[in-house]
Structures are given as structure tokens and as C-alpha cells.
Design a protein around this motif. Structure first.
Motif, PDB file in Angstrom:
ATOM      1  N   GLN A 154      90.641  43.402  51.937  1.00  0.00           N
ATOM      2  CA  GLN A 154      90.076  44.733  52.150  1.00  0.00           C
ATOM      3  C   GLN A 154      88.630  44.670  51.695  1.00  0.00           C
ATOM      4  OE1 GLN A 154      91.814  48.063  50.015  1.00  0.00           O
ATOM      5  NE2 GLN A 154      91.255  49.471  51.649  1.00  0.00           N
ATOM      6  N   ASP A 157      83.627  47.794  52.341  1.00  0.00           N
ATOM      7  CA  ASP A 157      83.583  49.040  53.106  1.00  0.00           C
ATOM      8  C   ASP A 157      84.966  49.655  53.310  1.00  0.00           C
ATOM      9  OD1 ASP A 157      80.869  48.810  53.309  1.00  0.00           O
ATOM     10  OD2 ASP A 157      80.853  48.086  55.380  1.00  0.00           O
ATOM     11  N   GLY A 158      85.997  49.015  52.770  1.00  0.00           N
ATOM     12  CA  GLY A 158      87.346  49.558  52.867  1.00  0.00           C
ATOM     13  C   GLY A 158      88.101  49.171  54.116  1.00  0.00           C
ATOM     14  N   ASN A 159      87.567  48.233  54.901  1.00  0.00           N
ATOM     15  CA  ASN A 159      88.229  47.801  56.131  1.00  0.00           C
ATOM     16  C   ASN A 159      89.084  46.557  55.885  1.00  0.00           C
ATOM     17  OD1 ASN A 159      87.053  49.816  57.840  1.00  0.00           O
ATOM     18  ND2 ASN A 159      85.140  48.650  57.773  1.00  0.00           N
ATOM     19  N   ASP A 197      87.883  50.324  61.733  1.00  0.00           N
ATOM     20  CA  ASP A 197      88.116  51.770  61.610  1.00  0.00           C
ATOM     21  C   ASP A 197      88.893  52.160  60.363  1.00  0.00           C
ATOM     22  OD1 ASP A 197      90.739  51.035  62.110  1.00  0.00           O
ATOM     23  OD2 ASP A 197      90.904  52.065  64.032  1.00  0.00           O
ATOM     24  N   GLY A 198      89.138  51.199  59.466  1.00  0.00           N
ATOM     25  CA  GLY A 198      89.817  51.515  58.210  1.00  0.00           C
ATOM     26  C   GLY A 198      91.326  51.547  58.296  1.00  0.00           C
TER      27      GLY A 198
END
Length: 202
Positions: A154, A157-159, A197-198
Motif C-alpha cells: 500500500q 498515496d494509499g493505493n 483509485d484506492g
């Protein structure tokens, strides 16, 4: 007249209705494509094999999965390479999990995947033969990726990203052609797929 008026109204509104219906259709899904990174040079320290003394300390190489490029330690890197060790950027909440599976067949982050950060005493991607991404053959002195071993990361950026290490040697040579005395090591070839897009789906 009423009938004609209805027809005219229907004709007049038909393009608007069609436009509305078209707007309700979801956008086409564009398949994600894996990115191939070749010969990322991250050799280990130069160590005297007889004494264990470090003759030359070499730096980690910091990599941004979002940018698909090497960056500095002061930038938003996700993973860092040095020898067989892979670090994650815990200061930016980057986490990783090691899972078993075929790269193409992992279409979603498994529910049982355990994501961890690096600590002062441990790595989220474990080091040591058979523990993380590689095996070390003490007979041939070679490092080879473990088949069916995939890294999930992960990013800062949290993706979510899935990564498969393909080779540890320069030029990605066949295993039988690797000569640990002459084939440069610490050159990573890997492929990864980033979901921007997470979501947890790939």
C-alpha cells in the motif's frame, strides 16, 4: 392534432432522452497494465567473506511505485532496495504483505493478507532465504525468487500494488546461466501493477 402534438413532442424529446440514457451508462473499464522495471541496481555492501568486515557500505535505492522511478530518500518513496533487503517507507505509512499466488490470478487484495510496516527490529517484507521473496542456494551461491510469491504494497498515496520479483541478476539471465563469481547481483527486474483509485481490486 393531439396525436400529432404527441408525436412532435416525442420526436423533440427523443434526443434528450437518448442523451440522458447515454449519461447513465458507466464509463468503459480500462484494464490495468503491469509495469516492468529492469535492472534496478541496488547491490549489497561489499563484504570481506573471510572476516565479515564491510569494505564498502552502499546506499539503499529508493523507488516510487506511483511515479515508476527512483527518487531520493527525502521524497515520497514507497520501497527501497539494497542487496536482498526490501524496505517500505513506514514514515509515510507504507505497508506490505507477502502472499502466495499467481501474479495474474490475484485480482483483489486477499482478505487474509496481513499488512505490516517496517520497525527498528523487523521488515514488513522478511529477509532470509525462504522467508520473503527469495531462496538462497548454498550449493550454487545463487539467489532466486520464490515461485508464486507476490508482494502487496500500500503506497504512500494509499493505493494498492502487487509486485513480482523476476530476477536478482543483471540482464535477467536464466538460472542455469548465473555464475555468482561473474554475474552482477543486486540488479532487480520486477513487474508491478498499481490500482490508482484506492480500491483493493486489480
Amino acid at each position: 392534432m393531439k396525436t400529432i402534438q404527441k408525436l412532435l413532442l416525442s420526436t423533440a424529446f427523443a434526443p434528450l432522452l437518448f442523451a440522458c440514457e447515454s449519461n447513465n451508462n458507466p464509463d468503459p473499464v480500462i484494464p490495468l497494465e503491469a509495469t516492468l522495471v529492469e535492472d534496478l541496481a541496488a547491490p549489497n555492501d561489499d563484504i570481506d567473506r573471510s572476516t565479515g568486515e564491510i569494505l564498502e557500505e552502499r546506499p539503499f535505492q529508493f523507488f516510487s511505485l506511483e511515479q515508476n522511478s527512483l527518487v531520493t530518500e527525502q521524497q515520497d518513496w514507497d520501497i527501497a532496495f539494497k542487496g536482498t533487503t526490501i524496505r517500505v517507507n513506514s514514515t509515510k505509512n507504507v505497508q506490505a504483505a507477502v502472499v502466495n499466488g499467481i501474479f495474474e490470478e490475484i485480482t483483489e487484495v486477499p482478505a487474509n493478507a496481513t499488512f505490516e510496516s517496517d520497525t527498528e527490529t523487523s521488515f514488513a517484507i522478511p529477509t532470509g532465504s525462504g522467508n520473503g521473496w527469495y531462496n538462497y542456494n548454498s550449493a550454487t551461491f545463487t539467489v532466486t525468487p520464490i515461485p508464486g510469491r507476490v508482494l502487496l504494497v500500500q503506497t504512500a498515496d494509499g493505493n494498492y500494488t502487487k509486485i513480482e520479483i523476476l530476477s536478482y541478476y543483471q540482464g535477467n539471465p536464466p538460472v542455469e546461466e548465473i555464475d555468482p563469481r561473474t554475474t552482477p547481483s543486486g540488479y532487480y527486474t520486477f513487474r508491478y501493477l498499481l490500482q490508482p483509485d484506492g480500491s483493493t481490486r486489480f
